[in-house]
Design a protein around this motif. Structure first.
Motif, PDB file in Angstrom:
ATOM      1  N   GLY A   1       0.789  -1.222   0.000  1.00  0.00           N
ATOM      2  CA  GLY A   1       0.000   0.000   0.000  1.00  0.00           C
ATOM      3  C   GLY A   1       0.818   1.266   0.000  1.00  0.00           C
ATOM      4  O   GLY A   1       0.378   2.280   0.498  1.00  0.00           O
TER       5      GLY A   1
ATOM      6  N   CYS B   1       4.903   3.499  -0.505  1.00  0.00           N
ATOM      7  CA  CYS B   1       6.357   3.433  -0.543  1.00  0.00           C
ATOM      8  C   CYS B   1       6.998   4.134   0.627  1.00  0.00           C
ATOM      9  O   CYS B   1       7.725   3.532   1.381  1.00  0.00           O
ATOM     10  CB  CYS B   1       6.853   4.056  -1.841  1.00  0.00           C
ATOM     11  N   THR B   2       6.727   5.383   0.760  1.00  0.00           N
ATOM     12  CA  THR B   2       7.539   6.143   1.698  1.00  0.00           C
ATOM     13  C   THR B   2       6.860   6.361   3.042  1.00  0.00           C
ATOM     14  O   THR B   2       7.453   6.909   3.930  1.00  0.00           O
ATOM     15  CB  THR B   2       7.864   7.520   1.116  1.00  0.00           C
ATOM     16  N   LYS B   3       5.616   5.988   3.156  1.00  0.00           N
ATOM     17  CA  LYS B   3       4.910   6.423   4.360  1.00  0.00           C
ATOM     18  C   LYS B   3       4.279   5.256   5.092  1.00  0.00           C
ATOM     19  O   LYS B   3       3.180   5.341   5.581  1.00  0.00           O
ATOM     20  CB  LYS B   3       3.814   7.437   3.987  1.00  0.00           C
ATOM     21  N   GLN B   4       4.978   4.129   5.201  1.00  0.00           N
ATOM     22  CA  GLN B   4       4.378   3.024   5.941  1.00  0.00           C
ATOM     23  C   GLN B   4       4.457   3.298   7.436  1.00  0.00           C
ATOM     24  O   GLN B   4       5.504   3.662   7.940  1.00  0.00           O
ATOM     25  CB  GLN B   4       5.126   1.730   5.639  1.00  0.00           C
ATOM     26  N   PRO B   5       3.358   3.111   8.141  1.00  0.00           N
ATOM     27  CA  PRO B   5       3.454   3.216   9.597  1.00  0.00           C
ATOM     28  C   PRO B   5       4.412   2.178  10.135  1.00  0.00           C
ATOM     29  O   PRO B   5       4.533   1.095   9.593  1.00  0.00           O
ATOM     30  CB  PRO B   5       2.018   2.943  10.077  1.00  0.00           C
ATOM     31  N   VAL B   6       5.078   2.508  11.231  1.00  0.00           N
ATOM     32  CA  VAL B   6       6.134   1.635  11.725  1.00  0.00           C
ATOM     33  C   VAL B   6       5.555   0.286  12.124  1.00  0.00           C
ATOM     34  O   VAL B   6       6.224  -0.726  12.084  1.00  0.00           O
ATOM     35  CB  VAL B   6       6.850   2.325  12.901  1.00  0.00           C
TER      36      VAL B   6
END
Lengths: 141, 437, 95
Positions: free
Chosen positions: A29, A31-36
């Protein structure tokens, strides 16, 4: 010294990462903003066990059983509804029809039998009716 | 009469700064005020070790892509994270120190990343975090480097900056937002911080003061200010660079701005407005610009269909607002970070006018208050659907600046490298920010 | 048919009194004229507009409570100082 127009920072890099992403990364879902939290396996939801239902005697219909229905309270001025189907159960799993007695409800409040709920129109004035009774019918002898 | 009484509380006047960074406790109080719930362990995790990611066990910053990767003063962001909380914070302090060490030891002319960003008009140079770090920890080397950065910026602007004219750009002629607002905004923010720090320490730095005042005047008199709509627009050349022309047409009066750039400008303007040494006349004009931009974003910040602020937005020649969502069909991704970018600007609108529409009025078409934008922006998950969200409207999924960007092996903060820089004002006084007449 | 009546209960349309979130210390910076609204800290479930009054506890010189606008106002002149024991009452105008 020549200079080039600065790139549109965040979006350009996101776009480039998108091009380079694997199917798996896209499936996650983004690239750069996956929740930890996605780095770990998700915690399974807690399942609460409902109270046991006493099994009916075979061949005998069990009548519906009511819990105590609390005071049904609507905030004057706020249109809303409160369901009551959760307060009654049937050991045979029969579907129930629930009717109301002849009590006169406060102005603006109606009993919606098909949806097993009281509905308030948000207009009716402050008032209270006691002695409301609901009758659950399982349609069996 | 049906009444309810409050708790007993204190009212005080003290020798505090006009503004203090709201704490994490203020953040909790704000969420509580809004009726939000949260899981403290997952939304605000204890962070006592800086080690994140396989290649940064000791959080050492080496050869960062300053121009390509940073979107925030990382010293500032991690320092605030450390100072805003009283426990579970050692990891943030180590990160602030990691960036401090990089800037003090390695951020010099000649370093590839330094030269690279200098070639992009110094648009990712910071310094206010390094200056605050110096004050907080009595770190002379950090203070000296902050001054060095400020001086480098001063000397570049004094030689013409982007215009390369050999002398200061001329206020009223120079379109300061030509290539976007973030570069000249950040340069102003640096100058404000170093000017005030050197004045407070008794050795005012004339170059920092001159850079600050010249940049303020360049902003206030810039020809790309649109007084009708209350916004600074980028140039036609930059709109081409954004891929907006076509379908837009500069000749037809179509104008564009990048949303998070406005957030950076708002921060620089706010710092100048808070400064004890900026002149009253400049402050009055800055205040007027802030309120006008806040008013623009209040009414035209969010796309009414998706309720997000797109990465680029603006006005058509006809006067109708546009968002990049409505230009590109089909819409392919949504990124809430741009919505988060306008929260502080909207709160500034409230602080400077007392008009609650800016802060927490009931949202509607063409009315998007700060609280609504905070909710929309911070819970968005970058994805290919506009409805993917981290938490429901009445739940705080994460506290600001507690998540890291896994695509950079957790070196940087998630959500466009820091949400706090765009949102801290909403937590003031636990959700009822101080208003100035 | 198996029918079961519930025990009798009450259905009511009610007014709820106003409720308060925790009001923090209201803090002003000496020399800086400013105001802090308290409206957000009180809510009414029925959505009734609220009148908010303050008790008689004395405020520091320079600070007044502006009931019409539900805010504390500081004139920017009053000296450093503080007082405690302030209590606000929200009234929804209903019996």
């Amino acid at each position: 010294m020549t200079h080039t127009a600065p790139a549109r920072d965040a979006e350009r890099r996101a776009f480039l990462r998108l091009l380079a992403a694997t199917t798996a990364a896209l499936a996650m879902g983004g690239c750069t903003k996956q929740p930890v939290g996605l780095d770990q396996a998700p915690t399974p939801p807690v399942v609460t066990t409902p109270p046991p239902i006493i099994p009916p005697t075979p061949g005998v219909n069990a009548p519906p059983v009511w819990q105590v229905v609390p005071t049904i309270t609507f905030a004057q001025g706020v249109a809303s509804s409160i369901g009551i189907g959760g307060y009654v159960s049937d050991a045979n799993g029969d579907s129930l029809t629930i009717a109301m007695n002849a009590a006169v409800l406060p102005a603006g409040v109606t009993y919606d039998a098909p949806n097993k709920r009281f509905v308030y129109d948000g207009v009716g004035a402050i008032a209270s009716t006691s002695g409301v009774v609901l009758i659950a019918n399982d349609g069996k002898g | 009469m049906a009444t309810g009484t409050s708790n007993p509380f204190n009212v005080g006047i003290s020798n505090t700064p006009t503004f203090s960074m709201p704490s994490v406790q203020d953040e909790r109080a704000t969420y509580t005020l809004w009726g939000w719930t949260w899981n403290e362990a997952t939304a605000n995790p204890v962070y006592d070790s800086a080690a994140r990611g396989p290649s940064n066990p000791n959080y050492i910053i080496a050869n960062p892509d300053i121009h390509g990767d940073t979107e925030c003063d990382d010293v500032w962001a991690y320092l605030q994270a450390y100072l805003r909380r009283t426990s579970g914070r050692e990891g943030y302090r180590l990160r602030a120190k990691g960036w401090r060490d990089y800037y003090v030891n390695n951020f010099n002319p000649g370093a590839p990343e330094y030269n690279n960003d200098a070639s992009f008009l110094y648009d990712h140079f910071y310094g206010w975090g390094l200056q605050q770090y110096a004050t907080q920890f009595s770190d002379a080397a950090a203070g000296a480097k902050a001054l060095t950065i400020s001086t480098a910026l001063h000397d570049w602007w004094a030689a013409g900056g982007r215009s390369q004219s050999g002398n200061w750009p001329v206020a009223g002629v120079f379109d300061i937002a030509h290539y976007g607002h973030r570069g000249p905004s950040r340069n102003l923010h640096t100058a404000v911080a170093i000017a005030d720090a050197t004045i407070a320490s008794g050795t005012p730095d004339a170059k920092a003061i001159e850079l600050r005042d010249r940049l303020i005047d360049l902003w206030l008199q810039s020809p790309d200010w649109d007084d009708v709509h209350g916004m600074y627009w980028v140039s036609q050349e930059q709109m081409v660079g954004y891929g907006l022309i076509p379908p837009l047409s500069y000749a037809a009066g179509d104008r564009a701005v990048s949303s998070f750039h406005i957030g950076q400008l708002a921060e620089a303007f706010f710092a100048a407005w808070l400064s004890p040494t900026v002149t009253a006349g400049r402050k009055t004009a800055i205040r007027s610009k802030i309120v006008a931009m806040a008013n623009y974003m209040l009414h035209n910040g969010l796309d009414p269909t998706y309720r997000y602020c797109a990465s680029e937005l603006g006005i058509r020649g006809s006067g109708a607002p546009w968002w990049v969502y409505s230009l590109t069909a089909p819409v392919t991704f949504w990124d809430g970070v741009y919505t988060t970018s306008i929260v502080n600007l909207l709160v500034m609108g409230y602080k400077l006018t007392g008009d609650r529409n800016f802060l927490d009025a009931t949202p509607g078409n063409n009315l998007y208050p700060a609280k609504y934008c905070f909710n929309r922006g911070t819970k968005s998950i970058y994805s290919f659907t506009d409805t993917t969200r981290e938490a429901p409207d009445n739940v705080a999924g994460h506290f600001v600046d507690t998540q890291f960007d896994s695509s950079t092996e957790d070196v940087y903060l998630a959500h466009n490298k820091s949400e706090l820089q765009y949102t801290y004002l909403i937590f003031e006084n636990g959700g009822s920010p101080t208003v100035f007449p | 048919m198996a029918q079961t009546p519930s025990v009798a209960f009450t259905v009511t349309v009610a007014n709820f009194p106003p409720t308060w979130q925790t009001v923090p210390t209201i803090a002003f910076a000496q020399g800086v004229a400013s105001s802090v609204s308290v409206a957000a800290y009180a809510t009414d479930t029925n959505g009734d507009p609220l009148a908010i009054t303050k008790n008689a506890a004395a405020l520091p010189p320079g600070v007044t409570y502006d009931a019409a606008n539900k805010r504390f106002v500081y004139d920017g002149v009053g000296a450093v100082g503080g007082t405690s024991g302030h209590v606000l009452t929200a009234d929804d105008g209903r019996p």
